[in-house]
Design a protein around this motif. Structure first.
Motif, mmCIF file in Angstrom:
data_model
loop_
_atom_site.group_PDB
_atom_site.id
_atom_site.type_symbol
_atom_site.label_atom_id
_atom_site.label_comp_id
_atom_site.label_asym_id
_atom_site.label_seq_id
_atom_site.Cartn_x
_atom_site.Cartn_y
_atom_site.Cartn_z
ATOM 1 N N MET A 28 16.921 -17.254 -15.255
ATOM 2 C CA MET A 28 15.940 -16.305 -14.729
ATOM 3 C C MET A 28 15.674 -15.148 -15.693
ATOM 4 O O MET A 28 14.915 -14.247 -15.371
ATOM 5 C CB MET A 28 16.444 -15.736 -13.396
ATOM 6 C CG MET A 28 16.718 -16.770 -12.338
ATOM 7 S SD MET A 28 15.222 -17.458 -11.681
ATOM 8 C CE MET A 28 14.754 -16.177 -10.576
ATOM 9 N N ARG A 29 16.271 -15.162 -16.868
ATOM 10 C CA ARG A 29 16.199 -14.006 -17.763
ATOM 11 C C ARG A 29 14.792 -13.683 -18.278
ATOM 12 O O ARG A 29 14.547 -12.583 -18.741
ATOM 13 C CB ARG A 29 17.163 -14.170 -18.928
ATOM 14 C CG ARG A 29 16.770 -15.212 -19.935
ATOM 15 C CD ARG A 29 17.762 -15.272 -21.098
ATOM 16 N NE ARG A 29 17.398 -16.312 -22.024
ATOM 17 C CZ ARG A 29 17.866 -17.547 -21.991
ATOM 18 N NH1 ARG A 29 18.737 -17.874 -21.072
ATOM 19 N NH2 ARG A 29 17.488 -18.425 -22.884
ATOM 20 N N PHE A 30 13.866 -14.603 -18.197
ATOM 21 C CA PHE A 30 12.509 -14.370 -18.671
ATOM 22 C C PHE A 30 11.577 -13.930 -17.542
ATOM 23 O O PHE A 30 10.521 -13.366 -17.788
ATOM 24 C CB PHE A 30 11.986 -15.669 -19.308
ATOM 25 C CG PHE A 30 10.800 -15.495 -20.203
ATOM 26 C CD1 PHE A 30 10.934 -14.933 -21.465
ATOM 27 C CD2 PHE A 30 9.552 -15.882 -19.793
ATOM 28 C CE1 PHE A 30 9.839 -14.774 -22.294
ATOM 29 C CE2 PHE A 30 8.438 -15.733 -20.609
ATOM 30 C CZ PHE A 30 8.589 -15.174 -21.866
ATOM 31 N N LEU A 31 11.982 -14.183 -16.299
ATOM 32 C CA LEU A 31 11.113 -13.927 -15.153
ATOM 33 C C LEU A 31 10.843 -12.439 -14.934
ATOM 34 O O LEU A 31 9.688 -12.035 -14.813
ATOM 35 C CB LEU A 31 11.705 -14.547 -13.889
ATOM 36 C CG LEU A 31 10.916 -14.347 -12.602
ATOM 37 C CD1 LEU A 31 9.531 -14.956 -12.709
ATOM 38 C CD2 LEU A 31 11.662 -14.966 -11.431
ATOM 39 N N TRP A 116 7.051 -18.584 -26.514
ATOM 40 C CA TRP A 116 8.037 -19.576 -26.944
ATOM 41 C C TRP A 116 7.894 -19.853 -28.447
ATOM 42 O O TRP A 116 8.891 -19.921 -29.173
ATOM 43 C CB TRP A 116 7.884 -20.865 -26.143
ATOM 44 C CG TRP A 116 8.875 -21.913 -26.565
ATOM 45 C CD1 TRP A 116 10.170 -22.013 -26.173
ATOM 46 C CD2 TRP A 116 8.641 -22.961 -27.508
ATOM 47 N NE1 TRP A 116 10.769 -23.077 -26.806
ATOM 48 C CE2 TRP A 116 9.849 -23.674 -27.639
ATOM 49 C CE3 TRP A 116 7.538 -23.368 -28.252
ATOM 50 C CZ2 TRP A 116 9.973 -24.772 -28.473
ATOM 51 C CZ3 TRP A 116 7.678 -24.462 -29.073
ATOM 52 C CH2 TRP A 116 8.878 -25.150 -29.178
ATOM 53 N N LEU A 117 6.649 -20.009 -28.904
ATOM 54 C CA LEU A 117 6.426 -20.259 -30.330
ATOM 55 C C LEU A 117 6.909 -19.097 -31.193
ATOM 56 O O LEU A 117 7.574 -19.303 -32.215
ATOM 57 C CB LEU A 117 4.945 -20.529 -30.602
ATOM 58 C CG LEU A 117 4.412 -21.879 -30.122
ATOM 59 C CD1 LEU A 117 2.890 -21.909 -30.202
ATOM 60 C CD2 LEU A 117 5.025 -23.005 -30.932
ATOM 61 N N TRP A 129 13.450 -23.539 -23.591
ATOM 62 C CA TRP A 129 12.172 -23.356 -22.907
ATOM 63 C C TRP A 129 12.330 -23.259 -21.402
ATOM 64 O O TRP A 129 11.424 -22.837 -20.703
ATOM 65 C CB TRP A 129 11.225 -24.510 -23.249
ATOM 66 C CG TRP A 129 11.823 -25.864 -23.008
ATOM 67 C CD1 TRP A 129 12.492 -26.626 -23.917
ATOM 68 C CD2 TRP A 129 11.849 -26.588 -21.774
ATOM 69 N NE1 TRP A 129 12.936 -27.790 -23.344
ATOM 70 C CE2 TRP A 129 12.544 -27.790 -22.009
ATOM 71 C CE3 TRP A 129 11.362 -26.351 -20.493
ATOM 72 C CZ2 TRP A 129 12.784 -28.745 -21.020
ATOM 73 C CZ3 TRP A 129 11.587 -27.307 -19.510
ATOM 74 C CH2 TRP A 129 12.288 -28.482 -19.778
ATOM 75 N N ARG A 130 13.499 -23.633 -20.868
ATOM 76 C CA ARG A 130 13.681 -23.665 -19.417
ATOM 77 C C ARG A 130 13.532 -22.304 -18.743
ATOM 78 O O ARG A 130 12.871 -22.211 -17.700
ATOM 79 C CB ARG A 130 15.008 -24.324 -19.070
ATOM 80 C CG ARG A 130 14.965 -25.823 -19.344
ATOM 81 C CD ARG A 130 16.287 -26.446 -19.159
ATOM 82 N NE ARG A 130 17.161 -25.940 -20.231
ATOM 83 C CZ ARG A 130 18.253 -26.511 -20.642
ATOM 84 N NH1 ARG A 130 18.671 -27.605 -20.064
ATOM 85 N NH2 ARG A 130 18.972 -26.017 -21.617
ATOM 86 N N PRO A 131 14.094 -21.205 -19.291
ATOM 87 C CA PRO A 131 13.861 -19.911 -18.642
ATOM 88 C C PRO A 131 12.374 -19.526 -18.608
ATOM 89 O O PRO A 131 11.918 -18.894 -17.659
ATOM 90 C CB PRO A 131 14.658 -18.927 -19.497
ATOM 91 C CG PRO A 131 15.703 -19.750 -20.160
ATOM 92 C CD PRO A 131 15.063 -21.085 -20.380
ATOM 93 N N VAL A 136 7.179 -19.110 -15.452
ATOM 94 C CA VAL A 136 5.808 -19.526 -15.114
ATOM 95 C C VAL A 136 5.739 -19.977 -13.659
ATOM 96 O O VAL A 136 4.841 -19.567 -12.908
ATOM 97 C CB VAL A 136 5.314 -20.645 -16.059
ATOM 98 C CG1 VAL A 136 4.013 -21.251 -15.564
ATOM 99 C CG2 VAL A 136 5.145 -20.113 -17.472
ATOM 100 N N VAL A 137 6.693 -20.799 -13.238
ATOM 101 C CA VAL A 137 6.696 -21.304 -11.861
ATOM 102 C C VAL A 137 6.941 -20.158 -10.877
ATOM 103 O O VAL A 137 6.238 -20.034 -9.864
ATOM 104 C CB VAL A 137 7.739 -22.427 -11.690
ATOM 105 C CG1 VAL A 137 7.912 -22.815 -10.236
ATOM 106 C CG2 VAL A 137 7.345 -23.635 -12.530
#
Length: 169
Positions: A28-31, A116-117, A129-131, A136-137
């Motif tokens: 969840m660190r990117f959310l 991400w890039l 890429w999972r976080p 996004v979701v």
């Protein structure tokens, strides 16, 4: 006048909430740092005249500083999404809620892919890429609620203002 500051105040409120230590897991660190983009997109879509690129840039810098991230990372993320939202405005697409949500999903996907890039180039290897997918979701699921909450503020801005003030005797 003061009503024109409402969008910025709502964005700053989300910036501060996203910077709090909520104890989320690594997936969840990117959310949370990405959460202010929901408000940026809402106001860019509904009132583009109140959302300027320099404001979006400085909101991103604030998130960078509050999350101890590399300076400019969140600014880039927010500006990419802002550009997509402005594109939807220039194409004069419908302002319906479903179109607004689709615009948000598209803007978030473009921004997250760009992030991400950039992160992969920064570290010279592909980052997890999972976080970012969780972000996004999660944002796509939360956006309708935020849009519903902010719609009352937007309606306040949409109301026609009377230019004639009553005289006090």
């Amino acid at each position: 006048h003061l009503a024109r500051l409402l969008p910025l105040l709502t964005i700053l409120m989300i910036v501060l909430l996203s910077a709090l230590p909520w104890g989320q897991g690594s997936s969840m660190r990117f959310l949370l740092p990405a959460a202010p983009f929901m408000a940026i997109h809402f106001w860019t879509f509904r009132h583009p005249e109140l959302m300027a690129a320099p404001v979006v840039f400085f909101v991103g810098l604030a998130v960078d500083l509050l999350t101890s991230g590399p300076l400019g990372f969140w600014s880039l993320f927010f500006l990419c999404g802002y550009a997509v939202a402005r594109l939807f405005n220039r194409l004069r697409v419908s302002k319906r809620d479903s179109i607004q949500w689709l615009s948000f999903v598209a803007a978030t996907a473009v921004s997250t892919t760009t992030a991400w890039l950039v992160a992969s180039l920064y570290f010279l290897q592909p980052v997890d890429w999972r976080p970012m997918l969780v972000s996004v979701v999660g944002q796509s699921a939360c956006y309708p609620l935020l849009a519903w909450l902010f719609s009352s503020v937007a309606r306040h801005l949409d109301r026609p203002r009377s230019r004639n003030l009553e005289r006090r005797s």
